[in-house]
Design a protein around this motif. Structure first.
Motif, mmCIF file in Angstrom:
data_model
loop_
_atom_site.group_PDB
_atom_site.id
_atom_site.type_symbol
_atom_site.label_atom_id
_atom_site.label_comp_id
_atom_site.label_asym_id
_atom_site.label_seq_id
_atom_site.Cartn_x
_atom_site.Cartn_y
_atom_site.Cartn_z
ATOM 1 N N UNK A 86 10.949 56.971 33.397
ATOM 2 C CA UNK A 86 10.095 55.918 34.467
ATOM 3 C C UNK A 86 10.885 54.977 34.844
ATOM 4 N N UNK A 87 9.994 54.305 36.192
ATOM 5 C CA UNK A 87 10.758 54.003 36.840
ATOM 6 C C UNK A 87 10.505 53.129 38.309
ATOM 7 N N UNK A 88 11.863 52.586 39.196
ATOM 8 C CA UNK A 88 11.138 52.422 40.421
ATOM 9 C C UNK A 88 11.934 53.761 41.143
ATOM 10 N N UNK A 89 11.655 54.286 41.960
ATOM 11 C CA UNK A 89 12.087 55.298 43.019
ATOM 12 C C UNK A 89 12.363 54.977 44.392
ATOM 13 N N UNK A 90 11.612 54.455 44.865
ATOM 14 C CA UNK A 90 11.241 53.515 46.659
ATOM 15 C C UNK A 90 11.682 51.556 46.467
ATOM 16 N N UNK A 110 6.320 47.600 38.436
ATOM 17 C CA UNK A 110 6.413 49.073 38.186
ATOM 18 C C UNK A 110 6.645 48.945 36.490
ATOM 19 N N UNK A 111 7.209 47.269 36.210
ATOM 20 C CA UNK A 111 7.639 46.976 34.925
ATOM 21 C C UNK A 111 6.653 47.364 34.267
ATOM 22 N N UNK A 112 5.599 46.523 34.786
ATOM 23 C CA UNK A 112 4.827 46.047 34.175
ATOM 24 C C UNK A 112 3.372 47.874 33.290
ATOM 25 N N UNK A 113 4.057 48.505 34.709
ATOM 26 C CA UNK A 113 2.839 49.509 34.965
ATOM 27 C C UNK A 113 3.772 50.313 34.023
ATOM 28 N N UNK A 114 5.222 50.338 33.664
ATOM 29 C CA UNK A 114 5.898 51.372 32.472
ATOM 30 C C UNK A 114 5.654 51.280 31.327
ATOM 31 N N UNK A 121 11.795 51.794 29.189
ATOM 32 C CA UNK A 121 12.604 51.483 29.502
ATOM 33 C C UNK A 121 12.207 51.937 30.775
ATOM 34 N N UNK A 122 12.768 51.125 32.012
ATOM 35 C CA UNK A 122 12.480 51.861 33.083
ATOM 36 C C UNK A 122 14.115 51.591 33.892
ATOM 37 N N UNK A 123 13.830 52.640 34.857
ATOM 38 C CA UNK A 123 15.091 52.888 35.541
ATOM 39 C C UNK A 123 15.097 52.798 36.850
ATOM 40 N N UNK A 124 16.583 52.946 37.961
ATOM 41 C CA UNK A 124 15.914 52.523 38.967
ATOM 42 C C UNK A 124 17.551 52.805 39.473
#
Length: 160
Positions: A86-90, A110-114, A121-124
């Protein structure tokens, strides 16, 4: 940046505003336009999370998060374990609005939503190079994983 900063789902009433968000000309090769993101969100509604970034009443940017996307190679998907991320796509911050903290706000949202969804973890991804966003993401704690997604560097932020 004001305290009236918030995210809005993309709706019939704000889609035109979202479509006006444009990054600086030198960034256009680094991030897809909002219209492409919305088309991808339409095709992948199960993972896409498109949002308009609004300061008071003024649209200042667009983000699209993703949740539980399978990063495994197609051959792995056939019989192996999925690699769900999960993370930031755009992230598109309007050219005239950059440098005011809106990008950092978007990443935090986005981090808070993950986290809210139980992620750790958050992916970008980003295009490598001197004029790309790598420094921005590094300041927020993201580290390159050594992987590539197409021609983009994969970065991660550990939430544990």
């Amino acid at each position: 940046m004001t305290s009236n900063l918030h995210l809005e789902p993309i709706t019939e009433s704000n889609i035109d505003a979202a479509l006006t968000i444009e990054v600086r000309p030198d960034q256009r090769e680094l991030v897809a336009p909002v219209v492409k993101s919305l088309a991808e969100a339409y095709v992948h509604p199960e993972i896409a999370w498109p949002r308009l970034i609004v300061d008071g009443e003024r649209p200042v940017g667009f983000l699209m998060g993703f949740f539980d996307a399978d990063f495994a190679a197609p051959a792995t998907r056939a019989g192996g374990t999925p690699d769900l991320r999960s993370g930031l796509w755009r992230l598109n911050i309007a050219a005239a609005e950059q440098g005011r903290g809106y990008g950092s706000y978007a990443v935090t949202a986005v981090t808070d939503e993950v986290r809210r969804r139980g992620g750790t973890r958050v992916t970008v991804t980003w295009h490598p190079g001197g004029h790309g966003p790598e420094g921005f993401y590094a300041k927020l704690g993201f580290r390159a994983t050594g992987e590539l997604s197409g021609d983009q560097v994969v970065g991660e932020l550990d939430l544990t």
